[in-house]
Design a protein around this motif. Structure first.
Motif, PDB file in Angstrom:
ATOM      1  N   UNK A 301       9.332   4.401  -7.366  1.00  0.00           N
ATOM      2  CA  UNK A 301       8.858   3.977  -6.046  1.00  0.00           C
ATOM      3  C   UNK A 301       7.354   3.727  -6.049  1.00  0.00           C
ATOM      4  N   UNK A 302       6.562   4.660  -6.582  1.00  0.00           N
ATOM      5  CA  UNK A 302       5.112   4.464  -6.573  1.00  0.00           C
ATOM      6  C   UNK A 302       4.718   3.309  -7.487  1.00  0.00           C
ATOM      7  N   UNK A 303       5.481   3.085  -8.541  1.00  0.00           N
ATOM      8  CA  UNK A 303       5.213   1.933  -9.404  1.00  0.00           C
ATOM      9  C   UNK A 303       5.491   0.627  -8.657  1.00  0.00           C
ATOM     10  N   UNK A 304       6.618   0.594  -7.989  1.00  0.00           N
ATOM     11  CA  UNK A 304       7.059  -0.642  -7.326  1.00  0.00           C
ATOM     12  C   UNK A 304       6.229  -0.947  -6.080  1.00  0.00           C
ATOM     13  N   UNK A 305       6.005   0.042  -5.241  1.00  0.00           N
ATOM     14  CA  UNK A 305       5.375  -0.197  -3.952  1.00  0.00           C
ATOM     15  C   UNK A 305       3.846  -0.157  -4.007  1.00  0.00           C
ATOM     16  N   UNK A 306       3.292   0.673  -4.889  1.00  0.00           N
ATOM     17  CA  UNK A 306       1.836   0.867  -4.900  1.00  0.00           C
ATOM     18  C   UNK A 306       1.187   0.424  -6.199  1.00  0.00           C
ATOM     19  N   UNK A 307       1.983  -0.101  -7.109  1.00  0.00           N
ATOM     20  CA  UNK A 307       1.480  -0.642  -8.374  1.00  0.00           C
ATOM     21  C   UNK A 307       0.700   0.407  -9.160  1.00  0.00           C
ATOM     22  N   UNK A 308       1.189   1.647  -9.151  1.00  0.00           N
ATOM     23  CA  UNK A 308       0.555   2.716  -9.921  1.00  0.00           C
ATOM     24  C   UNK A 308       1.240   2.855 -11.270  1.00  0.00           C
ATOM     25  N   UNK A 309       0.440   3.027 -12.317  1.00  0.00           N
ATOM     26  CA  UNK A 309       0.947   3.330 -13.655  1.00  0.00           C
ATOM     27  C   UNK A 309      -0.002   4.328 -14.302  1.00  0.00           C
TER      28      UNK A 309
END
Length: 346
Positions: A301-309
């Protein structure tokens, strides 16, 4: 310009967050509220001493008048809530401080923000930092925890964090308080109190002491470098959807015995003359009650919605961590001299 209240900002993750935030938002004002219990350490913020952007307040989040006055004096518009009792073994030995700090303390903060932000909540944020331990344990073939995984806490610590998570959710749905929650996997990195697994293994190995591993050492943990965690919190604060939860993890599952072995190997590469000795120090000890077998977080979710890696993989983050403890012996030796440490809880 933001005015942040960072609870537990002299602790491990909190102090890393304060340093990280000033690096990326040098114009902001940060107030740290920390009770300075055994894991809180003013030395974690030593490089910021005298900085006019930072105010340190030694105090308890359960002290409602103090919290309310800080919100008003400092015109706080952002709360990042790290303050918590967090050591599982200590929660087993004495759960009361965990109930007091993690549940009552969170309630006090929520109530104070509800009163102070009543007319301007749309411009404010309350971010509650929680843990994957609220979800319980996973079987070897179970999928990783997601934001919709049912809560099944198995220790007094995990239960107290689950209770605080529910309070935060309730204050959004009942009062419209602008809250966000993050549930993270196991953190590691600079400034971590040396009773947690990775710093305990590093520091004991450097001193030639036994390296205690619970049970068979096959417990699985999903490790997250602390600066990557801080980057995730920043992303949630700035772009997260109010009232929602974001799990922060790295898909980096490691058995505890493998983690201890990797620490030994990194130390051996730095001190080749002691390379064989480090692994010989590994000692298996009786497992602790209710020891969760596996944690793993799905960060989709955080990868998809907030572009966090994450920036660090486990080996690069672990090497940075080992090198930090080698370079900062005075920091952890001072802590060990004045504290009775328990075995690692994770």
């Amino acid at each position: 310009m933001k005015h942040l209240l960072v609870t537990g900002g002299a602790g491990f993750i909190g102090s890393n967050f304060v340093h990280y935030w000033f690096t990326h938002h040098p114009e902001d004002r940060v107030v740290v509220l920390d009770k300075l219990t055994y894991a809180g350490n003013r030395a974690n913020l030593e490089t910021l001493e005298g900085d006019p952007r930072l105010r340190f307040v030694a105090g308890d989040i359960c002290d409602a008048p103090r919290v309310q006055s800080l919100l008003e004096e400092e015109r706080i518009d952002t709360v990042v809530h790290f303050a918590a009792e967090s050591h599982v073994d200590r929660s087993i030995a004495g759960p009361e401080p965990f109930i007091e700090t993690n549940i009552r303390g969170t309630f006090v903060l929520l109530e104070a923000c509800r009163r102070y932000w009543e007319d301007e909540a749309s411009d404010c944020r309350f971010l509650h930092v929680s843990t994957d331990e609220v979800y319980g344990t996973l079987a070897p073939d179970d999928p990783p925890f997601t934001e919709t995984t049912p809560y099944r806490p198995n220790s007094p610590y995990a239960a107290s964090k689950a209770g605080s998570d529910h309070l935060v959710r309730a204050y959004y749905h009942t009062y419209g308080l602008p809250v966000l929650t993050t549930n993270c996997s196991n953190n590691y990195g600079p400034y971590q109190f040396p009773e947690k697994l990775i710093p305990l293994i590093i520091t004991r190995a450097l001193e030639g002491q036994s390296l205690p591993v619970y049970g068979d050492g096959q417990q699985v943990r999903d490790w997250l470098y602390v600066e990557d965690h801080c980057r995730g919190i920043k992303a949630v604060l700035e772009r997260g959807q109010l009232g929602e939860t974001y799990n922060i993890g790295t898909r980096n599952e490691q058995r505890n015995l493998e983690t201890v072995g990797l620490v030994c190997d990194i130390l051996g590469s730095i001190y080749p003359e002691r390379a064989e000795q480090f692994r010989s120090l590994i000692t298996f000890v009786t497992d602790r009650p209710g020891h969760d077998r596996r944690y793993a977080i799905d960060p989709a979710r955080i990868e998809r919605e907030l572009d966090w890696r994450p920036v660090e993989n486990f080996e690069t983050g672990l090497r940075k961590t080992v090198e930090w403890y080698i370079e900062n012996r005075a920091w952890w030796q001072a802590l060990r001299a004045r504290q009775t440490l328990t075995f690692p809880s994770r």
